[in-house]
Scaffold this motif. Structure first.
Motif, PDB file in Angstrom:
ATOM      1  N   UNK A 489      74.455  58.201  70.716  1.00 43.39           N
ATOM      2  CA  UNK A 489      74.463  59.652  70.907  1.00 43.39           C
ATOM      3  C   UNK A 489      75.204  60.014  72.192  1.00 43.39           C
ATOM      4  N   UNK A 490      75.703  61.230  72.241  1.00 46.13           N
ATOM      5  CA  UNK A 490      76.450  61.678  73.418  1.00 46.13           C
ATOM      6  C   UNK A 490      75.561  61.611  74.661  1.00 46.13           C
ATOM      7  N   UNK A 491      75.944  60.850  75.695  1.00 51.98           N
ATOM      8  CA  UNK A 491      75.096  60.716  76.888  1.00 51.98           C
ATOM      9  C   UNK A 491      74.763  62.053  77.548  1.00 51.98           C
ATOM     10  N   UNK A 492      75.724  62.986  77.548  1.00 55.51           N
ATOM     11  CA  UNK A 492      75.470  64.270  78.203  1.00 55.51           C
ATOM     12  C   UNK A 492      74.381  65.052  77.470  1.00 55.51           C
ATOM     13  N   UNK A 493      74.368  64.966  76.121  1.00 54.60           N
ATOM     14  CA  UNK A 493      73.350  65.690  75.357  1.00 54.60           C
ATOM     15  C   UNK A 493      71.986  65.034  75.538  1.00 54.60           C
ATOM     16  N   UNK A 494      71.955  63.697  75.537  1.00 49.82           N
ATOM     17  CA  UNK A 494      70.691  62.983  75.745  1.00 49.82           C
ATOM     18  C   UNK A 494      70.118  63.312  77.121  1.00 49.82           C
ATOM     19  N   UNK A 495      70.971  63.330  78.124  1.00 44.54           N
ATOM     20  CA  UNK A 495      70.506  63.642  79.477  1.00 44.54           C
ATOM     21  C   UNK A 495      69.993  65.077  79.569  1.00 44.54           C
ATOM     22  N   UNK A 496      70.599  65.989  78.804  1.00 39.59           N
ATOM     23  CA  UNK A 496      70.142  67.378  78.819  1.00 39.59           C
ATOM     24  C   UNK A 496      68.750  67.518  78.215  1.00 39.59           C
TER      25      UNK A 496
END
Length: 575
Positions: A489-496
């Motif tokens: 999964x996109x790291x930026x979305x997971x971090x959000x």
């Protein structure tokens, strides 16, 4: 405390009986009768909390877990069968004393809710006996063994506090309710009380419940009266509900349903509602399991389905009737094999020794299934899968492939047929929306913004082959919400969502105030929780973890093809 037409008496009761080993009076009946005297004749709600095992009272000596068979290669098969039979016996109430006590409560218009938390996961509480109190008075039943597992999120005490608070909350309910059922000449009711669970002392055409709410679901079977044949084109079913509203005023609601009378099998098939059939099957099974072995009922269900497949050949046009190497399904009945597969997978119909479920856990599942309205019955047996994110589509939320969802162009609500009935495998992803307003409220711009926050893409026939490692999915099983996080999964979305690019199992979500993505997911979870009678915990499962089966094992699309091949092999010789 008394609030309007509802009163609540909270008491902690240690098990079905707790007055020594000398056979003294059980504590639970004494506590219930004390509460009845406190509540008086005005009715109300009684919440019973138990945090001990079934070691006294009704359960002592006769209701205990059987010892498991010895391990080893030479264990006889009948030893395993005897062990499973012993487990099944504990899923059935064998003492009618608590049912009589429930009738006392119903006559006093007192709703009894049960909140049960065993001291450890291995303790037997005899839910089958205790559940009679809540079932026959219209109360809640909540068994909290799952909060003791290693995968549980939060402390057991916090879950117990939440369950008690929910049980004691004053809800929009109708109290002091009497439901009367009338039918046209030529029809008669059967199994109404058995399917519903209600006060026994009145005429067969009446049911008395201390309270009902928007999740209350009742069932009845109608049977043709051979001595009084039906006449005319229509028959009628009338229900009259007499109840008290929140202000204590007596009201009556009368509903008359018209049913066409036909001797044409094809017209009868066209009138079938598959979710309604599934709901009636479930309520019948919950009742039948109290007196019959699970294997007997499972075999009967499969046999009935095969006979149905064979009988559907008569609905085909003449050229198709001669085809003997294929199963041909009538369109109104096309979903019945899928619904039956979901029902046959229900743990209570399986070999309990192989499911890993205790008798108490099995009873809790049956009690939940018994009470649910049709759309939630479908959700419990056919969990809905929401696609939250696909990195291959977007670095943010996944949208329908033809149009992005935005506050200015809201997606219209999905029709009820699409939300409760799964489509064949290979069907495209469809947008899923929250339920439209019951009062016919017209959507404003602010409503559109709120709904845009909870709209998702739904996978209509979820199977493991449909799950992508670059995606994030939310599986709604009714009793819990499982958020599966793919490794790509996109790291930026997971971090959000989690505040870290590498979340672990049961990682907490960021609060709604953190960012737009976390606010939208929190709103979705909140909306889904509001659509069911009991709290649904959120569990996060990351790809490759030991808990992954909690997600993958509930995708109902898996096994459908092989099940249809099995049915074909059984049905073709009968054509």
């Amino acid at each position: 405390s008394g609030i309007g037409a509802s009163a609540t008496f909270g008491g902690a009761v240690m098990g079905p009986g707790a007055e020594g080993d000398a056979g003294g009076p059980a504590a639970l009946p004494s506590a219930v009768r004390l509460a009845l005297s406190v509540l008086g004749t005005g009715g109300g709600r009684l919440v019973l909390v138990s945090v001990s095992g079934a070691s006294h009272g009704y359960a002592k000596g006769t209701r205990s877990l059987p010892p498991p068979p010895a391990l080893g290669a030479h264990v006889e098969a009948n030893a395993n069968e005897e062990f499973n039979a012993g487990l099944e016996r504990l899923t059935r109430p064998e003492n009618t004393a608590l049912r009589s006590l429930a009738n006392e409560c119903a006559r006093a218009n007192v709703e009894v809710s049960l909140v049960l938390l065993p001291p450890s996961a291995s303790v037997f509480m005899d839910c089958a006996s205790l559940a009679q109190l809540s079932r026959w008075t219209g109360g809640r039943f909540e068994y909290l063994q799952s909060v003791l597992s290693e995968e549980a999120v939060g402390e057991p005490a916090a879950h117990l506090e939440r369950a008690i608070r929910d049980a004691m909350r004053i809800k929009r309910t109708a109290t002091h309710t009497v439901l009367r059922l009338r039918t046209s000449r030529g029809l008669k009711t059967q199994r109404w009380r058995q399917l519903t669970g209600a006060h026994e002392d009145m005429d067969d055409n009446y049911i008395v419940l201390p309270s009902v709410d928007r999740f209350t679901s009742l069932a009845v079977e109608l049977k043709l009266d051979e001595a009084k044949p039906l006449h005319g084109e229509f028959a009628y079913l009338q229900t009259a509900l007499l109840y008290s509203d929140a202000n204590g005023e007596r009201r009556i609601r009368v509903l008359t349903r018209q049913m066409p009378v036909t001797d044409d099998l094809s017209k009868l098939a066209q009138s079938l509602n598959p979710p309604a059939s599934l709901g009636l099957w479930c309520k019948g099974l919950c009742t039948d399991l109290e007196g019959k072995a699970a294997k007997t009922l499972r075999d009967a269900l499969e046999s009935d389905l095969i006979d149905s497949l064979v009988a559907q050949r008569s609905l085909c046009p003449p050229p198709l009737k001669r085809i003997k190497d294929e199963i041909i399904l009538s369109r109104p009945l096309a979903l019945m094999p899928l619904f039956m597969l979901a029902l046959l997978r229900f743990p209570a119909l399986s070999h309990l020794a192989g499911t890993g479920l205790s008798p108490d856990q099995t009873v809790a599942l049956l009690e939940t299934l018994r009470r649910l309205p049709l759309h939630l019955t479908c959700l419990m047996l056919l969990p809905r899968l929401h696609l939250i994110h696909r990195r291959g589509v977007s670095d943010g939320w996944a949208f329908p492939p033809d149009k992005a969802i935005s506050p200015t162009t809201p997606t219209p609500p999905t029709p009820p047929e699409a939300t409760s009935v799964p489509q064949p495998r290979g069907a495209p992803l469809q947008p899923s929306s929250s339920a439209p307003s019951e009062d016919g409220h017209t959507e404003t711009s602010s409503d559109a913004v709120t709904r845009a926050l909870v709209d998702t893409v739904e996978v209509l026939m979820p199977a493991q082959s449909e799950i992508a490692s670059d995606g994030i999915y939310l599986l709604d099983t009714l009793q819990e919400l499982v958020l599966w996080v793919g490794s790509q999964s996109a790291p930026s979305f997971v971090e959000a969502l989690f505040g870290t690019k590498t979340p672990a199992d049961n990682a907490p979500l960021l609060p709604r105030s953190a960012n737009e993505h976390s606010a939208r997911l929190q709103k979705l979870v909140e909306t889904l929780r509001s659509q069911r009678p009991q709290y649904a915990p959120l569990r996060v499962v990351v790809q490759g973890s030991l808990q992954q089966q909690r997600f993958m094992g509930r995708l109902f699309g898996d096994g459908y093809d092989s099940f249809m091949l099995h049915l074909q092999s059984m049905a073709l010789p009968k054509l």
